[in-house]
Design a protein around this motif. Structure first.
Motif, PDB file in Angstrom:
ATOM      1  N   VAL A 203       0.825  -1.208   0.000  1.00  0.00           N
ATOM      2  CA  VAL A 203       0.000   0.000   0.000  1.00  0.00           C
ATOM      3  C   VAL A 203       0.859   1.258   0.000  1.00  0.00           C
ATOM      4  N   PRO A 204       1.947   1.349   0.816  1.00  0.00           N
ATOM      5  CA  PRO A 204       2.778   2.558   0.720  1.00  0.00           C
ATOM      6  C   PRO A 204       3.297   2.835  -0.685  1.00  0.00           C
ATOM      7  N   TYR A 205       3.722   1.789  -1.392  1.00  0.00           N
ATOM      8  CA  TYR A 205       4.222   1.993  -2.756  1.00  0.00           C
ATOM      9  C   TYR A 205       3.125   2.571  -3.649  1.00  0.00           C
ATOM     10  N   HIS A 206       1.901   2.077  -3.486  1.00  0.00           N
ATOM     11  CA  HIS A 206       0.797   2.469  -4.374  1.00  0.00           C
ATOM     12  C   HIS A 206      -0.025   3.629  -3.822  1.00  0.00           C
ATOM     13  N   ARG A 207       0.376   4.185  -2.693  1.00  0.00           N
ATOM     14  CA  ARG A 207      -0.501   5.144  -2.017  1.00  0.00           C
ATOM     15  C   ARG A 207      -0.851   6.354  -2.880  1.00  0.00           C
ATOM     16  N   LYS A 208       0.112   6.896  -3.577  1.00  0.00           N
ATOM     17  CA  LYS A 208      -0.182   8.067  -4.414  1.00  0.00           C
ATOM     18  C   LYS A 208      -1.191   7.721  -5.494  1.00  0.00           C
ATOM     19  N   TRP A 209      -1.018   6.566  -6.153  1.00  0.00           N
ATOM     20  CA  TRP A 209      -1.976   6.161  -7.184  1.00  0.00           C
ATOM     21  C   TRP A 209      -3.362   5.968  -6.582  1.00  0.00           C
ATOM     22  N   ILE A 210      -3.433   5.334  -5.422  1.00  0.00           N
ATOM     23  CA  ILE A 210      -4.721   5.127  -4.757  1.00  0.00           C
ATOM     24  C   ILE A 210      -5.384   6.469  -4.467  1.00  0.00           C
ATOM     25  N   ASP A 211      -4.646   7.391  -3.888  1.00  0.00           N
ATOM     26  CA  ASP A 211      -5.196   8.703  -3.563  1.00  0.00           C
ATOM     27  C   ASP A 211      -5.643   9.448  -4.816  1.00  0.00           C
ATOM     28  N   ASP A 212      -4.853   9.364  -5.864  1.00  0.00           N
ATOM     29  CA  ASP A 212      -5.219  10.038  -7.114  1.00  0.00           C
ATOM     30  C   ASP A 212      -6.547   9.515  -7.652  1.00  0.00           C
ATOM     31  N   VAL A 213      -6.734   8.198  -7.615  1.00  0.00           N
ATOM     32  CA  VAL A 213      -7.984   7.617  -8.108  1.00  0.00           C
ATOM     33  C   VAL A 213      -9.154   8.041  -7.225  1.00  0.00           C
ATOM     34  N   MET A 214      -8.968   7.987  -5.914  1.00  0.00           N
ATOM     35  CA  MET A 214     -10.052   8.310  -4.994  1.00  0.00           C
ATOM     36  C   MET A 214     -10.500   9.761  -5.101  1.00  0.00           C
ATOM     37  N   HIS A 215      -9.576  10.646  -5.450  1.00  0.00           N
ATOM     38  CA  HIS A 215      -9.907  12.062  -5.517  1.00  0.00           C
ATOM     39  C   HIS A 215     -10.243  12.515  -6.932  1.00  0.00           C
ATOM     40  N   SER A 216     -10.298  11.576  -7.853  1.00  0.00           N
ATOM     41  CA  SER A 216     -10.628  11.921  -9.233  1.00  0.00           C
ATOM     42  C   SER A 216     -12.108  11.686  -9.491  1.00  0.00           C
ATOM     43  N   GLN A 217     -12.572  12.191 -10.616  1.00  0.00           N
ATOM     44  CA  GLN A 217     -13.854  11.761 -11.136  1.00  0.00           C
ATOM     45  C   GLN A 217     -13.589  10.425 -11.823  1.00  0.00           C
ATOM     46  N   PHE A 218     -14.528   9.959 -12.621  1.00  0.00           N
ATOM     47  CA  PHE A 218     -14.344   8.660 -13.241  1.00  0.00           C
ATOM     48  C   PHE A 218     -13.041   8.609 -14.032  1.00  0.00           C
ATOM     49  N   VAL A 219     -12.281   7.536 -13.825  1.00  0.00           N
ATOM     50  CA  VAL A 219     -11.048   7.344 -14.579  1.00  0.00           C
ATOM     51  C   VAL A 219     -11.375   7.046 -16.033  1.00  0.00           C
TER      52      VAL A 219
END
Length: 249
Positions: A203-219
Motif C-alpha cells: 500500500v505505501p508503494y501504491h498510495r499516491k496512485w490510490i489517492d489520485d484515483v479516490m480524488h478523481s472523477q471517473f477514470v
C-alpha cells in the motif's frame, strides 16, 4: 471484529476479499475484478457468508485496475472498486486507515490477514471469516525462496514453516499492522508449503496512485450501473463467534 473487511462477489458468488478504505471505495487485487463492474458486487458488515442478508451489498460504479497490472508476473496486482452509493458506517462497517507512502515495515513485523478462503490444501471451505497473524519477511530472504521475480511493489509475509497463512479465496484481502492497511494479498506458491511466502502488493508503494484515483472523477467514462445499497443492520452471527486461523495444513 474486522469491520473493514469486505467480500467481493462475481455474479453473486464469493470470489475474493477486499478492504473498505472509504465510504465509496474498496481496495482489492486486480486479478479479482478483471470481468468488470456489471458482474461484481461488494458485501460489507458480515463475518458469515451464510448471513449475506445481514450485510450491505454495494454495487460497483467503476472498477479501476492499476494501468501497469501484468497478468503474467502478477505485478501491480491492485485495484479499486468505486460504489454506486456509499457504505453506511456502523459498528460492523468501518473504514481502515491506509499506511502512508513513506511507511516501512521491517522483517518480523507481525501483520494480520483476514479472509474466507480455503482452510487446507484439499480446498475445504467454511463460511466464517478467519484471521491469522504472520511475520513480514525481508526482501533478501523472500528473493531466495519466492519462485517468481520479486519487485519493489511486493511485500512477503507468512509462517516460514507453512503451518498457517492465507490461501485460495483470501486474495484481495488486506494485510494490516495495528489496524493500518499495509498491503493487499496477491498470491502464494501453494498453501502451507514451508519457505514459500505469501505475496502482497504494498500500500505505501501504491498510495499516491490510490489517492489520485479516490480524488478523481471517473477514470474511464462509462454508463453508470445503478442499484440501491441494502440497509445496514447491527449484525450478530451466532455461527461465527470464534475466529480462527485462515489456514491449517
Amino acid at each position: 471484529m474486522f469491520p473493514y473487511h469486505v467480500s467481493v462477489h462475481f455474479d453473486g458468488m464469493f470470489d475474493c476479499g477486499g478492504s473498505l478504505i472509504s465510504e465509496t471505495f474498496a481496495l482489492t487485487a486486480a486479478h479479482c475484478v478483471l470481468e468488470g463492474k456489471r458482474r461484481i458486487t461488494v458485501t460489507a458488515g458480515i463475518i458469515d457468508l451464510n448471513a449475506m442478508d445481514n450485510g450491505q451489498v454495494l454495487y460497483s460504479k467503476e472498477i479501476v485496475i492499476h494501468p501497469s497490472f501484468n497478468q503474467s508476473t502478477i505485478d501491480y496486482d491492485i485495484a479499486l472498486i468505486r460504489f454506486v452509493q456509499p457504505a453506511v458506517l456502523n459498528a460492523n462497517v468501518q473504514v481502515i486507515t491506509m499506511a502512508p507512502g513513506n511507511a516501512n515495515y521491517p522483517q518480523d513485523t507481525v501483520a494480520l490477514i483476514t479472509g474466507y478462503g480455503v482452510i487446507d490444501r484439499y480446498g475445504t471451505r467454511q463460511n466464517c471469516l478467519k484471521f491469522v497473524n504472520v511475520p513480514v519477511w525481508d526482501q533478501q530472504t523472500c528473493h531466495a525462496h519466492y519462485i517468481r521475480p520479486l519487485t519493489d511493489r511486493m511485500i512477503c509475509a507468512g509462517d516460514p514453516l507453512g503451518r498457517y497463512g492465507p490461501c485460495e479465496g483470501d486474495t484481495g484481502g488486506g494485510l494490516n499492522v495495528n489496524n493500518t492497511l499495509i498491503a493487499v494479498y496477491s498470491l502464494s506458491s501453494g498453501c502451507g508449503i514451508p519457505y514459500r511466502p505469501s505475496i502482497f502488493q504494498s500500500v505505501p508503494y501504491h498510495r499516491k496512485w490510490i489517492d489520485d484515483v479516490m480524488h478523481s472523477q471517473f477514470v474511464r467514462k462509462k454508463k453508470n450501473f445503478s442499484n440501491n445499497t441494502m440497509n445496514a443492520h447491527n449484525v450478530r452471527h451466532k455461527n461465527c463467534n470464534h475466529f480462527n486461523s485462515t489456514y491449517y495444513p
